[in-house]
Design a protein around this motif. Sequence first.
Motif, short mmCIF file in Angstrom:
data_model
loop_
_atom_site.label_atom_id
_atom_site.label_comp_id
_atom_site.label_asym_id
_atom_site.label_seq_id
_atom_site.Cartn_x
_atom_site.Cartn_y
_atom_site.Cartn_z
N THR A 1 -2.79 -7.07 38.51
CA THR A 1 -2.00 -6.18 39.36
C THR A 1 -2.66 -6.05 40.73
OG1 THR A 1 -3.17 -4.22 38.54
CG2 THR A 1 -1.13 -4.85 37.42
N ILE A 2 -1.85 -5.85 41.74
CA ILE A 2 -2.32 -5.55 43.09
C ILE A 2 -1.60 -4.30 43.55
CG2 ILE A 2 -2.44 -6.32 45.49
CD1 ILE A 2 -2.66 -9.15 44.52
N TRP B 1 -8.98 -7.25 36.28
CA TRP B 1 -9.95 -7.61 37.33
C TRP B 1 -11.38 -7.35 36.86
CZ3 TRP B 1 -7.97 -10.49 40.94
CH2 TRP B 1 -6.65 -10.31 41.33
N LEU B 2 -11.58 -6.37 35.98
CA LEU B 2 -12.91 -6.11 35.44
C LEU B 2 -13.19 -6.97 34.21
CD1 LEU B 2 -13.04 -2.20 35.65
CD2 LEU B 2 -14.13 -3.86 37.18
N VAL C 1 3.33 -16.20 43.29
CA VAL C 1 2.17 -15.36 43.59
C VAL C 1 0.98 -15.80 42.75
CG1 VAL C 1 1.26 -13.01 43.54
CG2 VAL C 1 3.62 -13.41 44.25
N TYR C 2 1.22 -16.11 41.48
CA TYR C 2 0.12 -16.52 40.61
C TYR C 2 -0.43 -17.87 41.03
CZ TYR C 2 -2.61 -15.67 36.45
OH TYR C 2 -3.65 -15.38 35.59
N PHE C 3 0.43 -18.72 41.56
CA PHE C 3 -0.02 -20.02 42.09
C PHE C 3 -1.09 -19.81 43.16
CE2 PHE C 3 0.25 -23.13 45.50
CZ PHE C 3 0.17 -24.33 44.83
N TYR C 4 -0.83 -18.88 44.07
CA TYR C 4 -1.80 -18.63 45.14
C TYR C 4 -3.10 -18.06 44.59
CZ TYR C 4 1.74 -19.54 48.72
OH TYR C 4 2.67 -20.15 49.54
N LEU C 5 -3.01 -17.18 43.60
CA LEU C 5 -4.21 -16.60 43.00
C LEU C 5 -5.05 -17.68 42.32
CD1 LEU C 5 -5.97 -14.23 42.02
CD2 LEU C 5 -4.44 -14.03 40.04
N VAL C 6 -4.41 -18.52 41.51
CA VAL C 6 -5.14 -19.54 40.76
C VAL C 6 -5.78 -20.55 41.70
CG1 VAL C 6 -4.81 -21.54 39.24
CG2 VAL C 6 -3.86 -19.32 38.61
#
Length: 306
Positions: free
Chosen positions: A154-155, A90-91, A165-170
């Motif tokens: 990570t969450i 994330w950073l 889950v990655y689909f929603y993030l992208v």
Amino acid sequence: MSRNRLLTTRRRDWLGLLGLALFLGTLPLWLRSSYALSTLILIGILTIVTIGLCLLMGYAGQISLGHGAFYGLGAYGSAILTTRLGWSPWLAVPAAASLTALAALLFGLPTFRLRGHYLAMGTLALGFIVELVLNEWKAYTGGPTGLPGIPRFTIAGAPLRTDRVYFYLVWACALVALLLGLNLVNSRWGRALRAIRASEPAAQSLGIDVARFKLLAFVVSAIYASVAGSLYAHYMIFVSPTAFDFSVSVRLVLMVAVGGLASIWGAPLGTALVLLLTLALREIVPALTGKASGELEIIAYGALLV
């Protein structure tokens, strides 16, 4: 653009974004194929790149044949920060984007003194330089064999392992990129870019700092590409120089051209059409002929550009 027309355009854009978000939100619920889901993730990642490239080519009227370099800098920047230095993904994403923006600024300052074909050749050289660095700087990039072991996002300490889950993030990132792009082109900045594309001397006579706006468009498009590269790296958990070579830059330009150079909404469509065509050729041609699809891909890309 009049105030009423601007409000109508923004209302239409918001309704379009809402409709697209609702469609994408329900898509993984009934789409069972993991291959189809991973393809949609790649479309979402490349959509972010093409939105930025659309701002540069379609609105600023500047050619870039080396945007795969910024895509690769984002991917490798995020990968190196997480694997070699132990940063959180994330950073690493904003840090890689900042470094890529700096690289675009330093490269753009001398390069955007060029025009037309000379500018295209300058950006083409950038792509080859970055590819050479990625291949030769083995201590950090892993060289031609690539860089494995890239951590996932990570969450709450739990890695995002599933494609759903990655689909929603992208696609959340792609929708934000789409929203920012639409706001930019409907702002004073966007109107200045349109004026530059129409006529640089006329824009300059109106008090527009042409060099500054062109450079800013270049840096913004590089940031878009960098964020997409980071998303790609943390999805694939492996990167290699071949994923960011000249052919990738050509496909990105083709995606923008197919979707419409001056159409932010066309970016997802152009990306989907070109990527699906590429994947189809790579599946169908070897099955029918027993040969690789490389030459046929070039023909298909040329036909699409025409």
